[in-house]
Design an enzyme around this catalytic site. Sequence first.
Site, PDB file in Angstrom:
ATOM      1  N   TYR A  46       0.847  -1.205   0.000  1.00 25.01           N
ATOM      2  CA  TYR A  46       0.000   0.000   0.000  1.00 25.01           C
ATOM      3  C   TYR A  46       0.874   1.244   0.000  1.00 25.01           C
ATOM      4  CZ  TYR A  46      -5.016  -0.622   0.193  1.00 25.01           C
ATOM      5  OH  TYR A  46      -6.310  -0.817  -0.141  1.00 25.01           O
ATOM      6  N   GLU A  48      -0.454   4.779  -0.519  1.00 24.63           N
ATOM      7  CA  GLU A  48      -1.290   5.980  -0.724  1.00 24.63           C
ATOM      8  C   GLU A  48      -0.472   7.250  -0.572  1.00 24.63           C
ATOM      9  OE1 GLU A  48      -4.006   4.152   1.822  1.00 24.63           O
ATOM     10  OE2 GLU A  48      -5.754   4.763   0.627  1.00 24.63           O
ATOM     11  N   ASP A 204      -6.057  13.239 -25.546  1.00 25.15           N
ATOM     12  CA  ASP A 204      -6.081  11.850 -25.092  1.00 25.15           C
ATOM     13  C   ASP A 204      -5.397  11.031 -26.184  1.00 25.15           C
ATOM     14  OD1 ASP A 204      -6.618   9.233 -24.498  1.00 25.15           O
ATOM     15  OD2 ASP A 204      -8.741   9.535 -24.044  1.00 25.15           O
ATOM     16  N   THR A 230      -3.411   5.832 -22.088  1.00 24.93           N
ATOM     17  CA  THR A 230      -3.333   4.509 -21.468  1.00 24.93           C
ATOM     18  C   THR A 230      -1.960   3.945 -21.814  1.00 24.93           C
ATOM     19  OG1 THR A 230      -4.426   3.600 -23.413  1.00 24.93           O
ATOM     20  CG2 THR A 230      -5.797   3.943 -21.468  1.00 24.93           C
ATOM     21  N   LYS A 233      -1.998   0.074 -24.951  1.00 31.95           N
ATOM     22  CA  LYS A 233      -2.355  -0.021 -26.380  1.00 31.95           C
ATOM     23  C   LYS A 233      -1.066  -0.014 -27.201  1.00 31.95           C
ATOM     24  CE  LYS A 233      -6.991   1.874 -25.776  1.00 31.95           C
ATOM     25  NZ  LYS A 233      -7.124   2.658 -24.546  1.00 31.95           N
ATOM     26  N   ARG A 239      -2.048  -2.727 -18.416  1.00 33.64           N
ATOM     27  CA  ARG A 239      -3.177  -1.808 -18.287  1.00 33.64           C
ATOM     28  C   ARG A 239      -2.807  -0.715 -17.293  1.00 33.64           C
ATOM     29  NH1 ARG A 239      -7.564  -3.250 -20.885  1.00 33.64           N
ATOM     30  NH2 ARG A 239      -6.843  -5.007 -22.099  1.00 33.64           N
TER      31      ARG A 239
HETATM   32  N1  DSN Z   1     -11.757   0.176 -25.259  1.00 34.10           N
HETATM   33  C1  DSN Z   1     -10.784   1.076 -25.830  1.00 34.10           C
HETATM   34  C2  DSN Z   1     -10.758   0.988 -27.300  1.00 34.10           C
HETATM   35  O1  DSN Z   1     -10.932  -0.107 -27.782  1.00 34.10           O
HETATM   36  O2  DSN Z   1     -10.544   1.954 -27.980  1.00 34.10           O
HETATM   37  C3  DSN Z   1     -10.977   2.447 -25.354  1.00 34.10           C
HETATM   38  O3  DSN Z   1     -11.200   2.457 -23.995  1.00 34.10           O
END
Ligand code: DSN
Length: 403
Positions: A46, A48, A204, A230, A233, A239
Amino acid sequence: MLDKQIEKLIKAEEVRQKKVINLIPSENYASKDVLKALGSVFDDKYSEGYPHKRYYGGQTNTDKLEELAKARALKLFGLSPEVWHVNVQPLSGAPANLAVYLALVPLGGDSASSVAGKIMGMTLTAGGHLSHGQRVSITGKIWRQVPYGVDPKTETLDYGALKDLALKEKPNLIVAGFTAYPRMIDFKKFREIADACGAILMVDMSHFAGLVAGGVYDSPFDYADVVTTTTHKTLRGPRGAIIFSRRDKRVGEKDITSLIDKAVFPGLQGGPHMSQIAAIAVALKEDAAPAFKKYAAQVVKNAKALADELQKLGWRVISGGTDSHLVLVDTWMDGKGVSGKEAEAKLEAAGIIVNKNTIPSESRSPFDPSGIRLGSPAETTRGKKEKDFREIARKIDSVLRKR
Ligand code: DSN
């Protein structure tokens, strides 16, 4: 594993992933090192708070870890720590975006404003994300969305129309960066629009962050006030998500960096997932290696080959092509083809995984829309080149074509 039921499911998922062609543009395959860090003992801790300002003892290693992850994030995108601040704690993309709005857009009924602020974001059908202010998301329930789409003829952004809308609606924050927009975004034009109406500009870059890191997609950092991404990707990490914010940007008396940090913790989250942060740090180092530049360039070449071959075979590719990792295909073609839902199912039966997707000027329902969204990141990680993607396009054609 002692838990045989779960072990069996993990093995089954391994087999499934290996035997399919994965064209989901937001998925990728993280390295063994990323997965090792993700499954490490940092998961038990933890932490925080932020480095050297925690609410629990025992932070010798977590402080070093989080500082390293932050330094690697800045380095990957060539950012000076004097200009940019970074937060690596958001659990994923939607919470990261929510934290930014919570920090910077008035909630209404408080001292900042009597009415909730406005977020200008792209509609879902045109390629926006739920967390860009859509009604069904908390971001569209707390704040008011000023929706925008694309030009119906070119299916690309119309910056003149965007400026008119921004001047009329005066949003507090404009979001650029989408989940189903295949083209290059003109961040300079977005900056001009944000300046014209006094809005904060948030990019984003979740979908194309790896392409920015690899130098094959324009960087938003010269123009944005805030950049979210994120990490799972095109960045090929675990993630998770990262928020970058400019140190010189203020809202009223306050600098946005501390507002955003406070919104992430304690505003929205409790203890950060330290194992996730360890895995993000591993991925960010991998992304800085020369091999990753080659990978990013190949991702774009492969997507272009896929789009080109599909067009040659008679399919309508939205906006006429792609500048990124993503290809949006109109499979319905005014009833001459198949719906997105049918296409997704038929392709899955043939071992090709895609997702059904709305297209600009959608005439059908989001549950059975007119198109499919394809992407090259996952199969490029597996070593596929342009000729393989042309072959995939021919396979898609043979599965979907009505004979
Ligand atoms: N689920 C993602 C996508 O496929 O673009 C976005 O959150």
